[in-house]
Design a protein around this motif. Structure first.
Motif, PDB file in Angstrom:
ATOM      1  N   PRO A  97      12.455   4.665   2.502  1.00 56.07           N
ATOM      2  CA  PRO A  97      13.684   4.513   3.453  1.00 56.07           C
ATOM      3  C   PRO A  97      13.025   4.040   4.904  1.00 56.07           C
ATOM      4  O   PRO A  97      12.117   4.115   5.192  1.00 56.07           O
ATOM      5  CB  PRO A  97      13.972   5.775   3.524  1.00 56.07           C
ATOM      6  CG  PRO A  97      13.101   6.729   3.287  1.00 56.07           C
ATOM      7  CD  PRO A  97      12.235   6.028   2.091  1.00 56.07           C
ATOM      8  N   SER A  98      13.833   3.426   5.630  1.00 53.65           N
ATOM      9  CA  SER A  98      13.454   3.162   7.028  1.00 53.65           C
ATOM     10  C   SER A  98      14.069   4.253   7.863  1.00 53.65           C
ATOM     11  O   SER A  98      15.131   4.710   7.603  1.00 53.65           O
ATOM     12  CB  SER A  98      14.384   1.547   7.596  1.00 53.65           C
ATOM     13  OG  SER A  98      13.864   0.815   6.606  1.00 53.65           O
ATOM     14  N   GLY A  99      13.359   4.721   8.802  1.00 55.40           N
ATOM     15  CA  GLY A  99      14.036   5.829   9.592  1.00 55.40           C
ATOM     16  C   GLY A  99      14.870   5.350  10.818  1.00 55.40           C
ATOM     17  O   GLY A  99      15.643   6.059  11.227  1.00 55.40           O
ATOM     18  N   ILE A 107      12.762  -1.636   0.434  1.00 60.09           N
ATOM     19  CA  ILE A 107      13.018  -1.474   1.832  1.00 60.09           C
ATOM     20  C   ILE A 107      14.381  -0.680   2.158  1.00 60.09           C
ATOM     21  O   ILE A 107      15.449  -1.394   2.003  1.00 60.09           O
ATOM     22  CB  ILE A 107      12.686  -2.440   2.817  1.00 60.09           C
ATOM     23  CG1 ILE A 107      11.333  -3.252   2.705  1.00 60.09           C
ATOM     24  CG2 ILE A 107      13.085  -2.094   4.144  1.00 60.09           C
ATOM     25  CD1 ILE A 107      11.350  -4.557   3.472  1.00 60.09           C
ATOM     26  N   ALA A 141      13.764  -0.147  13.151  1.00 57.47           N
ATOM     27  CA  ALA A 141      12.503  -0.244  12.220  1.00 57.47           C
ATOM     28  C   ALA A 141      12.399  -1.240  11.404  1.00 57.47           C
ATOM     29  O   ALA A 141      11.535  -1.887  11.005  1.00 57.47           O
ATOM     30  CB  ALA A 141      12.032   1.265  11.773  1.00 57.47           C
ATOM     31  N   GLN A 142      13.917  -1.076  10.717  1.00 57.56           N
ATOM     32  CA  GLN A 142      13.964  -1.987   9.289  1.00 57.56           C
ATOM     33  C   GLN A 142      13.959  -3.463   9.972  1.00 57.56           C
ATOM     34  O   GLN A 142      13.349  -4.158   9.289  1.00 57.56           O
ATOM     35  CB  GLN A 142      15.235  -1.685   8.637  1.00 57.56           C
ATOM     36  CG  GLN A 142      15.362  -2.382   7.488  1.00 57.56           C
ATOM     37  CD  GLN A 142      16.699  -2.293   6.890  1.00 57.56           C
ATOM     38  OE1 GLN A 142      17.666  -1.471   7.321  1.00 57.56           O
ATOM     39  NE2 GLN A 142      16.909  -2.573   5.559  1.00 57.56           N
ATOM     40  N   SER A 156       0.907  -1.134  -0.050  1.00 50.74           N
ATOM     41  CA  SER A 156      -0.105  -0.047   0.210  1.00 50.74           C
ATOM     42  C   SER A 156       0.967   1.177  -0.018  1.00 50.74           C
ATOM     43  O   SER A 156       0.274   2.441  -0.418  1.00 50.74           O
ATOM     44  CB  SER A 156      -0.892  -0.092   1.205  1.00 50.74           C
ATOM     45  OG  SER A 156      -0.085  -0.139   2.233  1.00 50.74           O
ATOM     46  N   GLU A 157       2.103   1.154   0.389  1.00 46.52           N
ATOM     47  CA  GLU A 157       2.877   2.501   0.479  1.00 46.52           C
ATOM     48  C   GLU A 157       3.566   2.681  -0.853  1.00 46.52           C
ATOM     49  O   GLU A 157       3.580   3.946  -1.296  1.00 46.52           O
ATOM     50  CB  GLU A 157       4.130   1.888   1.397  1.00 46.52           C
ATOM     51  CG  GLU A 157       3.853   2.116   3.057  1.00 46.52           C
ATOM     52  CD  GLU A 157       3.490   3.634   3.396  1.00 46.52           C
ATOM     53  OE1 GLU A 157       4.298   4.528   3.089  1.00 46.52           O
ATOM     54  OE2 GLU A 157       2.344   3.599   3.916  1.00 46.52           O
ATOM     55  N   ARG A 172       8.826  -9.199  10.495  1.00 47.32           N
ATOM     56  CA  ARG A 172       7.423  -9.342  10.564  1.00 47.32           C
ATOM     57  C   ARG A 172       6.899 -10.079   9.075  1.00 47.32           C
ATOM     58  O   ARG A 172       6.336 -10.926   9.082  1.00 47.32           O
ATOM     59  CB  ARG A 172       6.966  -7.989  10.778  1.00 47.32           C
ATOM     60  CG  ARG A 172       5.363  -7.955  10.510  1.00 47.32           C
ATOM     61  CD  ARG A 172       4.483  -6.609  10.809  1.00 47.32           C
ATOM     62  NE  ARG A 172       4.791  -5.929   9.353  1.00 47.32           N
ATOM     63  CZ  ARG A 172       3.892  -5.920   8.426  1.00 47.32           C
ATOM     64  NH1 ARG A 172       2.892  -6.438   8.603  1.00 47.32           N
ATOM     65  NH2 ARG A 172       4.118  -5.241   7.493  1.00 47.32           N
ATOM     66  N   LYS A 189       9.732   1.632  -5.935  1.00 44.66           N
ATOM     67  CA  LYS A 189       9.921   2.908  -5.086  1.00 44.66           C
ATOM     68  C   LYS A 189      10.727   2.682  -3.844  1.00 44.66           C
ATOM     69  O   LYS A 189      10.462   1.769  -3.235  1.00 44.66           O
ATOM     70  CB  LYS A 189       8.361   3.161  -4.501  1.00 44.66           C
ATOM     71  CG  LYS A 189       8.278   4.602  -4.014  1.00 44.66           C
ATOM     72  CD  LYS A 189       7.016   5.049  -4.064  1.00 44.66           C
ATOM     73  CE  LYS A 189       6.904   6.478  -3.421  1.00 44.66           C
ATOM     74  NZ  LYS A 189       5.536   6.951  -3.193  1.00 44.66           N
ATOM     75  N   ALA A 223      17.384   1.799   3.645  1.00 49.63           N
ATOM     76  CA  ALA A 223      18.359   1.441   4.810  1.00 49.63           C
ATOM     77  C   ALA A 223      17.900   2.699   5.833  1.00 49.63           C
ATOM     78  O   ALA A 223      17.409   3.679   5.621  1.00 49.63           O
ATOM     79  CB  ALA A 223      19.842   1.521   4.481  1.00 49.63           C
ATOM     80  N   LYS A 239      12.640  -4.750  12.680  1.00 51.48           N
ATOM     81  CA  LYS A 239      11.167  -5.213  12.848  1.00 51.48           C
ATOM     82  C   LYS A 239      10.412  -5.616  11.652  1.00 51.48           C
ATOM     83  O   LYS A 239       9.764  -6.571  11.567  1.00 51.48           O
ATOM     84  CB  LYS A 239      10.684  -4.154  13.750  1.00 51.48           C
ATOM     85  CG  LYS A 239       9.406  -4.796  14.470  1.00 51.48           C
ATOM     86  CD  LYS A 239       9.725  -5.690  15.534  1.00 51.48           C
ATOM     87  CE  LYS A 239       8.453  -6.449  15.962  1.00 51.48           C
ATOM     88  NZ  LYS A 239       8.502  -7.691  16.794  1.00 51.48           N
ATOM     89  N   GLU A 240      10.581  -4.839  10.797  1.00 55.18           N
ATOM     90  CA  GLU A 240       9.666  -4.755   9.571  1.00 55.18           C
ATOM     91  C   GLU A 240      10.056  -6.231   8.950  1.00 55.18           C
ATOM     92  O   GLU A 240       9.267  -7.042   8.484  1.00 55.18           O
ATOM     93  CB  GLU A 240       9.758  -3.837   8.565  1.00 55.18           C
ATOM     94  CG  GLU A 240       9.395  -3.774   7.305  1.00 55.18           C
ATOM     95  CD  GLU A 240       7.652  -3.679   7.415  1.00 55.18           C
ATOM     96  OE1 GLU A 240       7.071  -3.684   8.417  1.00 55.18           O
ATOM     97  OE2 GLU A 240       6.934  -3.738   6.574  1.00 55.18           O
TER      98      GLU A 240
END
Lengths: 319, 681
Positions: free
Chosen positions: A189-191, A164, A195-196, A155-156, A202, A186, A166, A198-199
């Motif tokens: 970026p991971s902030g 994804i 966060a990266q 969706s992003e 998941r 597209k 860095a 964990k994503e």
């Protein structure tokens, strides 16, 4: 009574302020805290491998050399400023992620010097999970990525594939690569590294396809299987300027950097840090204990130290 | 495509306008004439409708509405030059040698001194002295208030020790002590100035407004360049962030002093200064105490954030734990932060209450002496403990007495996120919902804002600002938009703007519903209060990872974080507004036979409209302050730019993005702030 009390407080306040401002007339010390005393300050970037380096060095220096060590959390760009000002004495693992600062401080100002290789080899690249690569074997060439873009839609990213990216402080030119190779993806970026991770954890658990910036050494590699997507070979300077980059990443000998004064002091601590050198496997073992088994860094370091005496004995400065 | 929300705003305006006599549920065909009549009567509504129409049409026709390239100015080059100059001259320029470095050195040494004092006192000493201070703040007698405050203090210290967070807690407390002191002194001085001089107040107002909407991350960066990593930057950022509420409330206290008391003091022949010392300052004490309380809370949240630039303590503990996805440890440290917040809040609140009581009742001589004695005892004990403290017990809380709760916490959080993330039967779970939210709300909103021409948006902002506030508000809003465009950040700002709108709508819906419940159902209020306290004080870093587990690395994650942070304030303001509705009006409506629902919709909500508007305004400010945090977890756009600028030490990337956030903030603040009142005082 109140009146008197308040007046007294004010007089006292003015007195203190006056004294302070008087004492402030001279020029200030430019080099404060950190390396001036016997405490050694290590700059510790936010990833777990760096935590492992720092924990082992700290434990050994405190036990064997009787030097007090403080590990301060800071990412590479900040760490270089700290090395320059003397607020930190050493960074143990630098990925050459801030070439501008490196040039400025190491080559021009000469306030920071190299401390030699860490021994760990860093590798950055584009990766997909193994379960996906097994089903689609030719995804491992970047030229075929467009064919699979629709699998990576989220969706992003809308009607493009989701890449994804860095964490902000890491060396990267993925956005430019995607543009230069005309990939239908597209770059999102991971902030932050956390966060990266964990994503990815998941998505991996849900067995979803994903394409990500990924690297080794990385403690999560013990838990997940990733396959690299081939990018064109890296040649020196090919990623400069980033807007024209058309190559993958350099395989990096991770390097140590020291504050110049600290290195010149040639103290036991400085000698030890220069000698400190271990392998990717060693680091992954400690990092895996910290992040995977959730041990405290001190305990993980102690466990490794007990098992690898022959390795670390070589690091101790000769008496 | 921007139509889904913007007409909504238009509709709100029209539905506000009709006179209250118009009953609900009128037959459909009568609506048009009354609608037209309303339009004819108020040209303002007409103006909004026209502006909306222009926006919709131009967006549909134009296609792309990006700020024209030729109108941007290059700010990167001068910022890069400044960056280079700072790095080269940090140790040479007189500004640094004779001014800035003094600040940074004294900040560092004072924090060091307090840490070593805590260290020398040992854990027993710190706990005893802390408890005594709490008791003294509560009135140092056997009253319930004093005992309760002392007890809270003791409990918090023990809890921090048991959670195995003693050392970081002490580091945080040391940084806090210095920061609160500096913020209070600075705030007091500025507040005195603003309270006594109208001109000073006028100058300070916009400064404070800016400081409050400016994301802290944006000024961490220049501070980092000036002062380097570590304590000084953290401290100064904290003071900048926390001084405004102290100053505002001091000024408010001085200005709202009872005129009769002032008149009395003047007629007794008091000079200007005597009047200030004997009447105005004592009368403003309660407000000043409230200001101190607010300043302390803001200091705490900032001290945690400052771990990003190398300050130590609980924030560092949290940040470090996140690197290995150790939510358990992060949550434990977060709990310690919440506990410290509770401790500081209760202590200052008790001190404030006591001051209030003293003013009305008057203290007996004996009590005053006892109080002096207790404070003397505190000082003496600090001396004694720092001399012998470490020989009585260990410096830090003994390891044997700690309980490791991180593992159970971790598995609890994991289980929870797993279950509501994707384990709910039929409804799917948060992952699916978030996807729907992104596809059906965020994406259309973003593309809508991006295709709307900039001049049409500026027109809309101008018209709304003019109608809600004054022409000055309208002008400010338009200028802010222009600045964003000139910095070349139009597209990114529109992306962020769409997220802020999404977050704001969610916050308002949840906030108002829960606010109504809180105001009307006693039990809900009692249950919600601790939850709200925790939501407001829990460091945002802690819940970033669970949020990603819930909805993935996406813009929705950032929005959820913002909603968590902004909701409590909106809930509280709504509830308060509803509760303070004139009781006579409520009574009247009840005696006329209104049902509970009619009462709520027909009396309470309309009468509480002002505080609802304040709620919207607060919601805007708070949601916006989370934009940067959202950048950490996939929000992208301006927030990511600030984060990247900070972590790469790149002034030319971070600062413009920070300024753009401030511009968005001021614009939204102005167009949601009704004329003639300043809600944030």
């Amino acid at each position: 009574m109140k009146n008197k009390q308040i007046r007294k407080t004010v007089v006292a306040g003015i007195g203190i302020l006056g004294a302070l401002s008087l004492s402030a007339c001279g020029a200030a010390e430019t080099n404060s805290g950190g390396g001036t005393d016997d405490k050694v300050v290590l700059a510790e970037p936010s990833w777990v491998g760096a935590q492992a380096n720092a924990a082992v060095v700290k434990k050994l220096m405190e036990d064997e050399l009787d030097v007090k060590v403080e590990a301060k959390q800071m990412d590479e760009p900040v760490a270089f400023d700290a090395l320059d000002s003397g607020k930190a004495d050493a960074i143990l693992e630098d990925w050459h992620g801030v070439p501008k600062k490196e040039k400025k401080y190491v080559d021009e100002k000469k306030t920071v010097v190299s401390g030699g290789d860490l021994g760990v080899v860093g590798h950055i690249g584009w990766f997909v999970p193994k379960y996906y690569a097994d089903k689609n074997p030719d995804v491992t060439d970047y030229k075929n990525l467009n064919k699979y873009a629709k699998d990576f839609r989220t969706s992003e990213s809308g009607d493009k594939g989701h890449f994804i990216g860095a964490a902000p402080s890491y060396s990267q030119h993925d956005k430019e690569l995607i543009k230069n190779f005309d990939l239908d993806y597209k770059h999102i970026p991971s902030g932050a590294e956390a966060a990266q991770l964990k994503e990815i954890q998941r998505l991996y658990e849900a067995k979803k396809p994903f394409l990500t910036y990924w690297w080794e050494p990385q403690w999560m590699n013990n838990k997940i299987d990733m396959v690299e997507v081939e990018l064109p070979k890296h040649t020196p300077g090919c990623e400069e300027p980033a807007a024209k980059a058309k190559c993958g990443y350099e395989t990096n000998q991770l390097e140590k950097f020291l504050n110049a004064d600290f290195a010149k002091s040639n103290s036991d601590a400085a000698k030890f840090i220069k000698n400190f050198k271990w392998t990717t496997k060693d680091q992954n073992e400690v990092a895996g204990d910290i992040a995977g088994k959730k041990m405290k860094p001190e305990d993980a370091a102690e466990k490794w130290i007990k098992a690898n005496k022959s390795t670390w004995e070589k690091w101790l400065p000769k008496k | 495509m921007s139509t889904p929300t913007i007409p909504e705003q238009g509709e709100q305006k029209t539905s506000d306008a009709p006179s209250p006599r118009q009953p609900d549920g009128r037959p459909e065909q009568q609506a048009p004439p009354s609608g037209l009549a309303v339009l004819a009567r108020s040209p303002k509504v007409l103006a909004v409708l026209v502006a909306v129409l222009v926006v919709v049409v131009s967006a549909a026709v134009g296609g792309s509405g990006v700020w024209p390239q030729g109108w941007t100015i290059d700010i990167r080059t001068p910022l890069n030059d400044l960056d280079g100059w700072l790095v080269d001259n940090r140790e040479k320029s007189p500004i640094f040698l004779y001014f800035l470095l003094h600040i940074s050195n004294s900040a560092e040494s004072s924090v060091d001194a307090i840490i070593s004092l805590f260290d020398a006192m040992g854990w027993i000493g710190v706990t005893v002295v802390g408890t005594l201070v709490g008791w003294a703040a509560g009135g140092s007698d056997l009253s319930r208030r004093a005992l309760r405050t002392g007890g809270t203090t003791l409990g918090v210290f023990i809890a921090c020790g048991v959670l195995n967070m003693w050392a970081p807690t002490m580091e945080t407390l040391a940084l806090m002590t210095v920061a609160v002191f500096a913020a209070a002194v600075l705030g007091l001085l500025l507040g005195l100035g603003a309270g006594l001089s109208d001109r000073f107040e006028k100058i300070l107002r916009p400064v404070f407004d800016t400081m409050q909407v400016m994301p802290a991350f944006a000024y961490l960066l220049p501070l980092l360049l000036m002062f380097g990593v570590g304590v000084p930057s953290a401290l100064i950022a904290t003071v900048i962030y926390a001084a405004p509420p102290m100053a505002r409330l001091t000024s408010l206290g001085l200005r709202s002093a009872d005129p009769a008391a002032l008149e009395a003091s003047a007629s007794l022949g008091a000079s200007h200064w005597q009047r200030l010392w004997t009447a105005r300052l004592p009368l403003a004490r309660k407000q000043m105490m409230l200001g101190l309380n607010q300043a302390i809370m803001m200091c705490l949240s900032m001290v945690v954030l400052a771990s990003l630039i190398g300050s130590e303590g609980l924030g560092d503990e949290i940040y470090q734990a996140l690197g290995s996805l150790d939510v358990g440890t992060a949550l434990t440290a977060g709990v310690a932060v919440v506990l410290i917040a509770v401790l500081l809040d209760r202590t200052t609140a008790a001190a404030g209450e006591r001051l209030d009581a003293t003013v009305t009742v008057g203290a007996t001589r004996l009590m005053a002496r006892i109080r002096m004695a207790v404070w003397g005892l505190v000082l003496a004990l600090i001396g004694v403990f720092s001399a012998v403290g470490s020989s009585i017990g260990e410096r830090e809380w003994p390891d044997v007495w700690t309980v490791d709760v991180t593992r159970p916490l971790q598995s609890a959080v994991d289980w929870l996120t797993e279950t509501i993330g994707s384990g709910i039967p039929v409804l799917g779970g948060t992952v699916v919902w978030a996807k729907g939210f992104t596809v059906y709300v965020l994406n259309p909103l973003r593309s809508g804002l991006e295709t709307t021409p900039w001049w049409a948006l500026a027109l809309l902002v101008g018209v709304i600002g003019w109608i809600v506030g004054t022409w000055r508000a309208a002008l400010t809003g338009v200028i802010c938009l222009g600045l964003i465009g000139m910095m070349g950040l139009w597209e990114k700002s529109m992306d962020t703007f769409s997220q802020v709108i999404g977050g704001l709508v969610l916050t308002m819906v949840i906030g108002i519903v829960l606010g109504i419940l809180t105001a009307r159902v006693e039990r809900v209020e009692r249950m919600l209060r601790p939850v709200l306290d925790t939501m407001q004080t829990m460091p945002q870093f802690v819940y970033l990872i669970p949020v990603i587990a819930l909805v993935g690395l996406s813009r929705s994650a950032g929005i959820i974080a913002a909603v968590i942070y902004a909701c409590p304030a909106v809930i509280r303001i709504t509830a308060q507004g509803l509760r303070y509705v004139d009781p006579a009006a409520m009574e009247a409506s009840r005696s006329l036979g209104a049902t509970s629902r009619q009462q709520l919709l027909g009396v309470q909500l309309p009468l509480a409209r002002k505080s609802l508007l304040v709620g919207v305004n607060q919601g805007v400010v708070l949601v916006l302050s989370m934009v940067v945090i959202a950048g950490l977890i996939g929000g992208g756009a301006l927030g990511y730019d600030v984060v990247q600028g900070l972590s790469k030490g790149d002034l030319s990337q971070g600062l413009p993005a920070g300024i753009a956030i401030v511009c968005l903030g001021i614009m939204l603040d102005r167009i949601t702030q009704p004329a003639g009142e300043r809600p944030r005082d």
